[in-house]
Enzyme design. Structure first.
Site, mmCIF file in Angstrom:
data_model
loop_
_atom_site.group_PDB
_atom_site.id
_atom_site.type_symbol
_atom_site.label_atom_id
_atom_site.label_comp_id
_atom_site.label_asym_id
_atom_site.label_seq_id
_atom_site.Cartn_x
_atom_site.Cartn_y
_atom_site.Cartn_z
ATOM 1 N N PRO A 1 46.218 31.101 51.093
ATOM 2 C CA PRO A 1 46.945 30.148 51.951
ATOM 3 C C PRO A 1 46.005 29.151 52.613
ATOM 4 O O PRO A 1 44.866 29.474 52.961
ATOM 5 C CB PRO A 1 47.612 31.058 52.996
ATOM 6 C CG PRO A 1 47.652 32.405 52.366
ATOM 7 C CD PRO A 1 46.448 32.496 51.493
ATOM 8 N N GLY A 2 46.506 27.934 52.792
ATOM 9 C CA GLY A 2 45.785 26.943 53.558
ATOM 10 C C GLY A 2 44.711 26.183 52.815
ATOM 11 O O GLY A 2 43.933 25.464 53.440
ATOM 12 N N VAL A 3 44.649 26.296 51.483
ATOM 13 C CA VAL A 3 43.597 25.583 50.740
ATOM 14 C C VAL A 3 44.080 24.241 50.218
ATOM 15 O O VAL A 3 43.310 23.517 49.590
ATOM 16 C CB VAL A 3 43.059 26.451 49.578
ATOM 17 C CG1 VAL A 3 42.373 27.683 50.109
ATOM 18 C CG2 VAL A 3 44.182 26.813 48.607
ATOM 19 N N GLY A 4 45.362 23.891 50.420
ATOM 20 C CA GLY A 4 45.834 22.555 50.041
ATOM 21 C C GLY A 4 46.628 22.493 48.767
ATOM 22 O O GLY A 4 46.673 21.448 48.124
ATOM 23 N N LYS A 5 47.307 23.579 48.394
ATOM 24 C CA LYS A 5 48.069 23.570 47.150
ATOM 25 C C LYS A 5 49.259 22.618 47.230
ATOM 26 O O LYS A 5 49.469 21.796 46.340
ATOM 27 C CB LYS A 5 48.548 24.995 46.819
ATOM 28 C CG LYS A 5 47.427 26.011 46.669
ATOM 29 C CD LYS A 5 47.956 27.360 46.252
ATOM 30 C CE LYS A 5 48.806 28.010 47.311
ATOM 31 N NZ LYS A 5 48.053 28.325 48.546
ATOM 32 N N THR A 6 50.029 22.733 48.299
ATOM 33 C CA THR A 6 51.209 21.870 48.437
ATOM 34 C C THR A 6 50.815 20.415 48.638
ATOM 35 O O THR A 6 51.438 19.498 48.080
ATOM 36 C CB THR A 6 52.065 22.352 49.622
ATOM 37 O OG1 THR A 6 52.409 23.727 49.426
ATOM 38 C CG2 THR A 6 53.334 21.524 49.734
ATOM 39 N N SER B 1 36.945 47.251 41.630
ATOM 40 C CA SER B 1 35.682 46.538 41.816
ATOM 41 C C SER B 1 34.778 47.164 42.875
ATOM 42 O O SER B 1 33.648 46.723 43.055
ATOM 43 C CB SER B 1 35.954 45.078 42.178
ATOM 44 O OG SER B 1 36.666 45.001 43.395
ATOM 45 N N LYS C 1 34.792 35.955 46.310
ATOM 46 C CA LYS C 1 33.864 36.944 46.849
ATOM 47 C C LYS C 1 32.564 36.289 47.319
ATOM 48 O O LYS C 1 32.009 36.661 48.369
ATOM 49 C CB LYS C 1 33.581 38.005 45.794
ATOM 50 C CG LYS C 1 34.805 38.866 45.463
ATOM 51 C CD LYS C 1 34.527 39.842 44.335
ATOM 52 C CE LYS C 1 35.765 40.690 44.037
ATOM 53 N NZ LYS C 1 35.545 41.621 42.910
#
Length: 835
Positions: free
Chosen positions: A398-403, A719, A762
């Site tokens: 969330p919040g990385v600018g997809k929309t 992992s 990561k």
């Protein structure tokens, strides 16, 4: 001989119009009456074997036919003048190509017709019109001259095989077919049938009928050149059958058109009567006006054929339904929806690549690979006007600018933008609409979006597609299969509208936080583009360029009142936020701006500079601090790297040995896969005790406890296997893990290190935590190479293929104290003898 009066009479009977050109212009028009008489026997007219040759363009003259010709070419005028001085007999031969103005002998057909000039009329422009009568078939042998006109020796041709039963049968068939042809052809008089019936010779019948057919010159020439009467009649019968079929088809089409016109006239008449009846019954004019307004809206909407048919049918129903009926409002709402859908309204695309680059750079900082893929997508659409392009799916925390990327694409392409949030949608009708049989039925969100933006080619953002659900009301993700398939969505059918809707012009863009919940068939239709998150440096640039100006404006301030230093923003990023995106960073900046807005409202007028020293006064004590340096110094503690839907994170894995008897305790809300990794880690160390100087029977006399802090948060995945082995080895050998080292990788019982996912997330998490060294599987080297070098600056990446390499690199060389030597020394078998 004919007098001038006779010539005028003949001209009228043959309908010779002044614009009728044969020799040098065009064929006779279809509307022109053009028939031939056989009152005079022309077989006895003498024809010389040496004739003047007049080229004809687009016309073949048959024996005994009377044809008007317009002469305007200088050479042809001289030929006619010389012929009139003599016996007036000339040779008429058609040109192979009508485009030639001055044909040569080789440009003419060999066979033609000898004819005599009956009359001549002169025109003021110098041209003349002659009336000629065909005499007999001829074949040119040798041309004697070409200038001033052509002259050649000719051979006379006679009909063959003009008698017999087969010829008589063919003659009767051709006469019957021609009678039908005359009935269907408006420009031929019915008397022509009588003329044909009264001719005895089959060859003459063929010539007469052929002369009256409006077919290509090549076909007429073929019949003219055929001397065998049997073959001539056979060929003529084929041509007649074809022409009759074409005429009947034309009449059928004309009849259908006329029938449709009559139907429309009838409907108009009945509607006028219905209006009069309604007026007598006292019904309001508003209803008639309502129907008419809806009809005008339908006409203005330019609906496709099937949708138009459905709308008109419902309009007719609406006119018959009383206004007080519940069905009246249902039908009216349906018609209004059909009229409001933008069937033919579209925006013109702006596919200028530099312009799109500028827009993307203005709206988003960084993301070079994402921008490059979007520009490639636009470049393909520019080169191919109607591509079946991919469905782009932006995946990231969330919040990385997809929309906002979807909005930028719409702005760059000059398209309308519509965002449809799919989070929590569980009803298939949200996508496909409800059937009109239900009370309160409405179209689906796809149709509603098109109506809202008023364009049939918007950028359609399907947000949070991974949050779709399903229940007894259907599976919305299955309904999206047709919407997101370029091979099918050109005929998308909403349940409410129930007519095909073309979605091929819509640019669909989807977003998701992670891919696992998306159905495989739906995932296969999309091209996944991952947005991993931002580094601290990128966050600083974004905050300076976008977030701070935005929050200053939203809180009623102006740039002259407030200023943020880079140290202050860096402090907010490191001490008050812990995320891959930017939302919490924007909230903290907004929190500072609100406090400053209060100061300004209370009367403060001087400019406020927010720096690292004053940051705590606005936001309070720091919420996050790095535990890596403190916790990693102790044996039995290893730092792992994890991927979450909200971005990358680090986790501490703690291992401890206690006196006991073969007990393994796992805590920290671990999933099944993570528990199995712990079992595999223990098994690996038990099988390699001598290599790491661990007492072989340690597990017989020990309990092992593995704990992953933040116990309220569920954790799972393979992992952490490498980290668990390192933590166990550190605890059993009392050798601490190297400072500021984090690791990730899956293990096998044999100690092989397998690759894992989420490498970029990561590494971002490690960078935020201040970790300097990373240990990854060798097969993840390709993932590291794809990461921007600026992100890896100051970090050292190690790669390993097996756990021996991992432990040799991760563990310090010497135990922390002498307890390790005591633990690894040979032990008595009895528990009571342990030191």
């Amino acid at each position: 001989m004919y007098s001038m009066d006779d010539a005028a009479t003949m001209k009228g009977s043959l309908s010779m119009s002044d614009d009728f050109e044969v020799e040098e212009a065009e064929n006779p028009s279809d509307e022109e009456t053009h028939w031939y008489g056989f009152e005079e026997d022309v077989e006895d007219v003498p024809v010389d074997h040496e004739l003047r040759i007049l080229p004809l363009r687009g016309l073949a003259v048959f024996p005994a036919s009377i044809v008007p010709l317009l002469i305007s070419r200088e050479s042809s005028l001289g030929l006619v003048e010389d012929a009139l001085v003599g016996d007036r007999v000339i040779g008429l031969v058609a040109q192979r190509s009508s485009d030639l103005e001055t044909p040569a002998p080789q440009d003419l057909y060999r066979r033609g017709c000898a004819a005599r000039i009956l009359k001549m009329l002169k025109y003021p422009d110098g041209s003349i019109r002659i009336l000629v009568q065909g005499l007999r078939r001829i074949e040119t042998d040798r041309f004697l001259q070409s200038d001033p006109y052509m002259k050649a020796t000719v051979n006379h041709l006679e009909d063959t095989n003009d008698d017999g039963i087969e010829v008589q049968v063919l003659k009767q068939r051709v006469v019957q077919s021609f009678s039908r042809f005359v009935e269907l052809t408006p420009y031929l008089p019915n008397e022509l049938q009588v003329v044909v019936i009264n001719i005895k010779k089959p060859g003459k019948i063929a010539d007469l009928i052929s002369a009256n057919l409006n077919v290509a010159l090549e076909e007429k020439q073929e019949i003219l050149e055929t001397l065998d009467v049997n073959k001539r009649l056979t060929r003529l019968a084929t041509v007649l059958d074809r022409e009759i079929e074409l005429l009947e088809l034309g009449q059928k089409i004309q009849g259908q058109v006329q029938s449709e016109l009559n139907k429309n006239q009838r409907e108009f008449y009945l509607r006028q009567q219905l209006k009069a009846i309604q007026k007598e019954l006292g019904e309001t004019e508003g209803r008639a006006n309502e129907t008419e307004l809806l009809r005008q809206r339908i006409a203005k909407a330019d609906l496709p054929e099937e949708a138009l048919k459905a709308a008109e049918s419902e309009l007719d129903r609406l006119a018959l339904i009383p206004p007080e009926s519940a069905e009246h409002s249902v039908v009216r709402t349906y018609i209004e929806w059909l009229a409001d859908i933008p069937w033919s309204i579209s925006t013109e695309d702006n596919l200028d690549i530099p312009h799109a680059q500028t827009i993307l750079d203005e709206d988003h900082f960084g993301l070079p690979k994402i921008k490059e893929r979007i520009l490639e997508f636009l470049a393909v659409r520019r080169l191919k006007k109607t591509p079946r392009g991919p469905i782009l799916c932006f995946v990231g925390p969330p919040g990385v600018g997809k929309t906002s990327l979807g909005r930028s694409i719409a702005r760059a392409m000059n398209r309308k933008f519509y965002r449809l949030s799919l989070g929590g949608v569980r009803d298939e009708a949200e996508i496909r609409g409800h059937r009109r049989t239900y009370v309160g039925a409405m179209p689906g969100r796809i149709v509603q979006g098109l109506k809202l933006v008023g364009s049939n080619n918007p950028v359609f953002m399907l947000d949070e597609i991974d949050k779709l659900g399903s229940d007894v009301r259907g599976d919305p993700s299955s309904a999206l299969l047709e919407v997101l398939d370029p091979e099918q969505n050109s005929t998308f059918r909403d349940h409410y509208c129930d007519v095909p809707l073309d979605l091929s012009g819509v640019l669909f863009v989807t977003t998701a936080n992670y891919l696992d919940p998306i159905a495989p068939a739906l995932k296969d239709r999309m091209e996944v583009i991952e947005l991993s998150g931002y580094s601290a440096e990128e966050k600083l640039q974004i905050a300076t360029r976008h977030l701070v100006p935005k929050q200053i404006e939203e809180n009623g301030l102006n740039p002259d009142m407030v200023a943020f230093t880079d140290d202050a923003l860096t402090g907010v990023i490191h001490d008050y936020t812990k995320e891959a995106g930017l939302r919490n960073l924007e909230r903290e900046v907004g929190k500072i701006c609100r406090k400053l807005a209060r100061l300004v409202s209370e009367g403060r007028n001087d400019r406020v500079v927010v720096n690292a020293d004053t940051l705590a006064g606005y936001l309070g004590p720091a919420e996050y601090f790095s535990e890596v340096a403190d916790r990693s110094m102790k044996p039995g503690v290893a730092v792992g790297l994890a991927w979450t839907p909200h971005g990358g994170d680090i986790l501490f894995i703690e291992a401890s040995r206690m006196d006991g008897s073969k007990g393994l305790t796992l805590t920290g809300q671990l999933g099944d896969v993570m528990k199995e990794s712990a079992q595999a880690a223990l098994s690996f160390l038990r099988s390699n005790v001598r290599r790491y100087s661990i007492a072989p029977e340690f597990f017989q006399r020990s309990d092992i406890h593995i704990h992953v802090p933040a116990g309220a948060i569920p954790k799972d995945g393979p992992s952490a296997g490498v980290t668990m082995v390192a933590a166990l080895a550190s605890a059993l050998t009392n050798r601490p893990i190297r400072e500021r080292l984090a690791m990730s990788g899956e293990i096998t019982l044999r100690g092989a290190v397998l690759p894992v996912g989420g490498i970029k997330e990561k590494l971002l998490a490690a960078r935020r935590a201040g970790i300097k060294e990373i240990l990854l599987p060798t097969r993840n080297k390709k993932d590291v190479e794809e990461i921007d070098a600026a992100l890896l600056e100051g970090m050292r990446i190690h790669f390993a293929d097996d756990m021996h390499e991992v432990l040799d690199l991760a563990l310090k060389k010497e135990p922390l104290d002498k307890l390790a030597a005591a633990w690894t020394a040979p032990r008595p078998s009895s528990v009571s003898e342990r030191p």
